[in-house]
Every structure is written in C-alpha cells, then in structure tokens.
Design a protein around this motif. Structure first.
Motif: not given
Length: 190
Positions: A52-77
């Motif tokens: 295993w390995r862990f990638i942790l997002f907290h504080g302002e780093g949550r923006k990176v996660f939220a943007e990544a989710v958006s980039e991994g979503s369909t245009p409709e989503q």
C-alpha cells in the motif's frame, strides 16, 4: 438472533462502526491520521510485501482532490453535479486515496488487494474509536487517467479506495446483517 454472550470491546466497535457521509467541518489533526495509519498498517499481508501507499489531501490540498474528481468525471456529471460535488469535497476535512502495487502475478495481486482492504478496515475501526467517521469510496473516477495523473497515482498502481475522513455530524442507523450460520457450510466428515 442476537448472541447473549458478552461482547469484547473490539466486537462492539465492529458492530457499532458506520459508514459516515455527513461530516462536521472541524479540522482533523494530521498527527492523528498518521498515528491511525501507523496502527492500521499492522494488517496481515502475505510475504510482508506491504503493497500500500497513501495520498492524503487536507486543508487547501482538498482543492487538488476536488479538481481531480472533476477531471475524472464525464462532461454530463460535471455539468449536473460539478459545483455541488466540488463544494462537498471541500467540506470533508481529509481525503486519503489508498493505492497498492499491482503485482502481475494473479495470486500475489489478490493477496495484496486483500491485505490493503484489511488495512482500510483497520483504519476505519481505529478512526471510529476516536470519534472519526470514514466512508470508503470506489467511484468510477478512480480508474480515469485524468484523476490518476492529477493526484499522482503511478503506473502499476491500483486505487483500492478513497477514504473521506472527518468528525461525525450524523450517524446512520445500523442495518441488520445476515447471521453467519445462514451462510455457513460445515464439513465434519470426509
């Protein structure tokens, strides 16, 4: 049928733990998360591979996660849920993406996946004991190349899940489980 024997603290924690999706906005100390992860890594793992390995997002780093989710979503989503999804992920104090090395040998891959899942369960139980809630997500974005690249998942790694972690705002009621005896086959004689 509830067993009348006295439950151990571990059994009580296993039965009481719930998947939490509604978190308080209160920050969670990184030192607490590191401590919980350091206990969780005591999961059984074949050949002591610790895959295993862990990638942790907290504080302002949550923006990176939220943007990544958006980039991994369909245009409709993105059109339908984009802002709402982004805001939700920004409210959750901690996101931990748990990845594992993808061994090309089937037996080792399965052992490593099981070990990583055991680690995640350890983490959830440990967090629960400290008043932290966790939801273990395996959303479609986990396989999307844009999401993986944006957060730093390497070639040859599998996202086993994303753990959203925070203090519990609302705890759902327990759902009944099927008694093990109803799914148990006992072989007594050859």
């Amino acid at each position: 049928m509830e067993d009348s024997h006295k439950k151990s603290q571990l059994a009580a924690t296993i039965r009481e733990r719930r998947t939490i999706r509604d978190f308080k906005p209160d920050a969670v100390a990184l030192e607490d998360i590191k401590r919980l992860l350091n206990d969780a890594v005591w999961a059984p793992n074949h050949g002591f591979r610790e895959p295993w390995r862990f990638i942790l997002f907290h504080g302002e780093g949550r923006k990176v996660f939220a943007e990544a989710v958006s980039e991994g979503s369909t245009p409709e989503q993105r059109e339908k849920y984009g802002k709402k999804m982004y805001d939700y992920y920004m409210l959750i104090p901690i996101h931990i993406v748990v990845v594992m090395d993808e061994d090309p040998r089937q037996k080792q891959w399965e052992e490593d996946f099981a070990a990583t899942a055991a680690l995640i369960q350890n983490f959830q139980l440990l967090a629960w004991e400290e008043g932290l809630g966790v939801v273990w997500k395996t959303n479609n974005y986990s396989w999307h190349p844009n999401f993986r690249e944006h957060i730093g998942v390497l070639a040859g790694e599998k996202v086993v899940g994303t753990l959203h972690v925070g203090y519990i705002k609302t705890t759902p009621k327990a759902k009944a489980r099927t008694e093990a005896e109803k799914k148990l086959t006992i072989v007594s004689e050859a």
